[in-house]
Enzyme design. Structure first.
Site, PDB file in Angstrom:
ATOM      1  CB  THR A  46      -0.767   0.157   1.290  1.00 54.65           C
ATOM      2  OG1 THR A  46      -1.713  -1.072   1.312  1.00 54.65           O
ATOM      3  CG2 THR A  46      -1.760   1.071   1.157  1.00 54.65           C
ATOM      4  CE1 TYR A 109     -16.503  -1.737  -6.731  1.00 52.10           C
ATOM      5  CE2 TYR A 109     -16.762  -3.717  -8.020  1.00 52.10           C
ATOM      6  CZ  TYR A 109     -17.154  -2.479  -7.758  1.00 52.10           C
ATOM      7  OH  TYR A 109     -18.551  -2.243  -8.508  1.00 52.10           O
ATOM      8  CE1 TYR A 135      -2.373  -4.469   5.074  1.00 53.27           C
ATOM      9  CE2 TYR A 135      -1.783  -4.428   2.682  1.00 53.27           C
ATOM     10  CZ  TYR A 135      -2.074  -3.958   4.150  1.00 53.27           C
ATOM     11  OH  TYR A 135      -1.968  -2.492   4.335  1.00 53.27           O
ATOM     12  NE  ARG A 140      -4.863   1.689   2.593  1.00 47.50           N
ATOM     13  CZ  ARG A 140      -4.624   2.911   1.923  1.00 47.50           C
ATOM     14  NH1 ARG A 140      -4.896   2.896   0.666  1.00 47.50           N
ATOM     15  NH2 ARG A 140      -3.917   3.833   2.583  1.00 47.50           N
ATOM     16  CE  LYS A 164       0.786  -3.884   6.840  1.00 45.12           C
ATOM     17  NZ  LYS A 164       0.954  -3.011   5.667  1.00 45.12           N
ATOM     18  CB  ILE A 209       4.125  -4.664   7.815  1.00 43.45           C
ATOM     19  CG1 ILE A 209       4.833  -6.152   7.716  1.00 43.45           C
ATOM     20  CG2 ILE A 209       4.288  -4.197   6.326  1.00 43.45           C
ATOM     21  CD1 ILE A 209       4.211  -7.088   6.820  1.00 43.45           C
TER      22      ILE A 209
END
Length: 297
Positions: A46, A109, A135, A140, A164, A209
């Site tokens: 990201t 999405y 992740y 997001r 993560k 991270i």
């Protein structure tokens, strides 16, 4: 064995004035992190603006980073996609480019089910022979990997090794690690939020991270190392010391503030790719104050 323990940097992708990737600066950043005790480099995540890199740029960034790092430090490549086949293709190419491990975000999405997530991650894992860190960032992507899914995948698939966690929910972290312990499954959990490094370590996390590591690599490493050395007071002091700075680094969407911070420090990492834009003046002032308070500028 864990991919890494401690502080891995979620590395920015430096840009030239014309918006192209600045590979010379990327090499400088890799050397900077190796010199300052960063425990792993996470490239094309990201923070690295992977969503606006072409596939060719994406793989070249990974290849170049691996070449410069030259096995002195683990390189974890971001290879997620909302299309399973695209994620497989990118993951295979990243491994061929030298990546030591992969960071794979949940499909965004599409909002697939937990069964869909399992099928997605298993398909990617079958295509490569390196460790995979999932992740989990529902803010997001619009989809969350539930604790049962995290633990089941780590249990059932040998090269899916951890997650993560950027849910921001410490109860969720506790649920994952508690379930893993109950079932005797190793789950390497990394904080995806710099304001939760020490709390997550206290629950059994392996490290972070980190966005903060872009500007304070030694200090972020020291925070995790102090905890591992059982100096919890020092670890907590460092966590608390940088609270305002971390808040400044996330007062606009990542990586807008961290690139601003690096440029203020003279690191010259360039601009952002659209649709990201430069910081608003009021937020830039907050960030600059926080940086001055810890004597970064």
């Amino acid at each position: 064995m864990s991919v890494f323990t401690g502080a891995g940097v979620a590395l920015v992708t430096p840009m030239n004035q014309d918006g192209s990737v600045n590979y010379e600066k990327l090499a400088e950043l890799v050397e900077f992190h190796i010199k300052n005790s960063t425990d792993a480099i996470i490239i094309c995540g990201t923070t690295g603006e992977a969503s606006t890199l072409s596939d060719e740029e994406h793989i070249e960034c990974i290849r170049y980073c691996c070449e410069v790092a030259d096995k002195r430090i683990p390189v974890v490549a971001g290879t997620g996609s909302n299309c399973t086949q695209s994620a497989i293709d990118l993951s295979v190419k990243a491994v061929e480019a030298g990546a030591d491990a992969l960071l794979v975000v949940t499909p965004y999405y599409n909002k697939c089910t937990q069964n869909g997530l399992k099928a997605h991650y298993k398909a990617i894992a079958e295509a490569v022979n390196v460790p995979i860190i999932m992740y989990n960032i529902p803010g997001r992507t619009g989809v969350k990997i539930m604790p049962e899914t995290v633990v089941s995948l780590c249990e059932e698939v040998s090269n899916i090794v951890g997650v993560k966690d950027a849910t921001g929910d410490l109860s969720e972290v506790a649920d994952v690690l508690g379930l893993a312990k109950k079932r005797g499954v190793q789950v390497d959990l990394y904080s995806g939020n710099d304001d939760q490094i020490v709390p997550i370590l206290s629950l059994g996390g392996k490290g972070v991270i980190s966005v903060l590591s872009n500007i304070l690599p030694q200090e972020t490493h020291d925070m995790t190392q102090a905890y591992f050395d059982k100096d919890t007071e020092k670890a907590a002091d460092l966590q608390l010391k940088y609270c305002d700075l971390i808040r400044g680094l996330f007062c606009e969407v990542n990586p807008i503030p961290v690139k601003k911070a690096m440029n203020l420090m003279g690191m010259n990492v360039g601009s952002l790719r659209a649709p990201l834009t430069e910081m608003e003046d009021v937020n830039a002032a907050k960030l600059e104050k926080a940086m001055k308070d810890v004597k970064l500028i």
